[in-house]
Design an enzyme around this catalytic site. Structure first.
Site, PDB file in Angstrom:
ATOM      1  N   HIS A 108       0.898  -1.365   0.023  1.00 47.69           N
ATOM      2  CA  HIS A 108       0.022  -0.008   0.079  1.00 47.69           C
ATOM      3  C   HIS A 108       0.866   1.258  -0.007  1.00 47.69           C
ATOM      4  CE1 HIS A 108       0.803   0.827   4.168  1.00 47.69           C
ATOM      5  NE2 HIS A 108       0.773  -0.652   4.467  1.00 47.69           N
ATOM      6  N   ASP A 109       0.411   2.300  -0.744  1.00 50.87           N
ATOM      7  CA  ASP A 109       0.997   3.560  -0.769  1.00 50.87           C
ATOM      8  C   ASP A 109       2.384   3.576  -1.358  1.00 50.87           C
ATOM      9  OD1 ASP A 109      -1.126   5.135   0.794  1.00 50.87           O
ATOM     10  OD2 ASP A 109      -0.487   3.597   2.304  1.00 50.87           O
ATOM     11  N   GLY A 119       4.939  -1.203   2.628  1.00 55.99           N
ATOM     12  CA  GLY A 119       4.296  -0.119   2.324  1.00 55.99           C
ATOM     13  C   GLY A 119       5.018   1.395   2.210  1.00 55.99           C
TER      14      GLY A 119
END
Length: 263
Positions: free
Chosen positions: A121-122, A139
């Site tokens: 994520h991100d 992440g």
């Protein structure tokens, strides 16, 4: 027209581009946008708020747009954006972002993601990258253009890897890697410049010599690393690659991946 196998499940609201093929047993969620001339071979899952660019090829059991593996995530409508011309092989996974991370995971164009690779994520991933088998990102990582990450290598969350870096196989990358670097080892250390990659990008012999001399002064000269860094700052004007490396170091907030003997 798009071609959708009768066993696939395409939710109302999904947008499928012209010329795209959705193979057997694929699952496409209602907030998905798939570009033109893509091919989802079969048993591919694309969910979440996910956008897939034109001309991508996705192999079976890939899951794109799954929830972040982050305990703070509460189902917010965060996004995953994948550029055009990517090849995503069997079992690869890419997650949407988190609110605290900006709400977006972005993958550039022309990437090749081998089986069981993972984009957390991100993350922000550049163009024309290659992730070998089971290469994984925690992440919030930032990965530059044309980076190669070897098989079974893992990049720690929040780590930055500059453009044109080569990461060897079975590496744990915990620190930021300068552009054009070559890192290796169980806990990755900076071995040298990625000279093969630089030659492929048409660096002349003179440019290679200039950047190599800079690298030697910065990482293997006398004194501490901080002292050497100050000494080489005036060299930024000698080559764009030197300026890029110094700019990368200047923007860093985490430790820098250094040679094993550097201080």
């Amino acid at each position: 027209m798009s071609k959708i196998d009768p066993t696939a499940r395409v939710a109302d609201g999904a947008v499928i581009g012209e010329g795209t093929e959705i193979g057997p047993y694929c699952i496409i969620g209602p907030n998905v946008v798939i570009g033109e001339n893509c091919k989802l071979i079969g048993q591919v899952t694309v969910i979440g708020h996910t956008t897939l660019g034109d001309g991508c090829v996705i192999s079976p059991f890939a899951v794109l747009g799954g929830a972040p593996q982050d305990l703070s995530y509460k189902g917010e409508p965060t996004r995953l954006e994948i550029g055009s011309g990517c090849t995503i092989r069997e079992g690869a996974t890419m997650n949407v972002g988190t609110i605290k991370g900006g709400g977006l995971t972005r993958v550039g164009s022309g990437g090749y993601f081998m089986n069981n690779s993972h984009v957390g994520h991100d993350c922000m991933v550049g163009d024309n990258v290659i992730f070998a088998t089971s290469a994984t990102l925690g992440g919030h990582c930032e990965i530059g253009d044309a980076v190669y990450i070897g098989g079974l290598s893992a990049v720690h969350q929040f780590t930055r890897i500059g453009p044109y870096v080569m990461v060897g196989g079975v590496c744990g990358v915990r620190d930021d890697v300068i552009p054009y670097g070559l890192v290796n080892g169980q806990y990755a250390v900076l071995e040298s410049l990625n000279l093969i990659g630089m030659k492929r990008r048409k660096f002349t012999k003179q440019r290679l010599a200039t950047v190599r001399a800079f690298y030697q002064r910065l990482f293997h000269g006398p004194g501490t690393f901080a002292e050497r860094l100050e000494a080489v700052r005036p060299l930024a004007g000698e080559d764009p690659a030197i300026a890029e490396i110094l700019d990368f170091i200047g923007k860093g907030k985490r430790p820098l991946c250094l040679p094993a003997i550097s201080k």
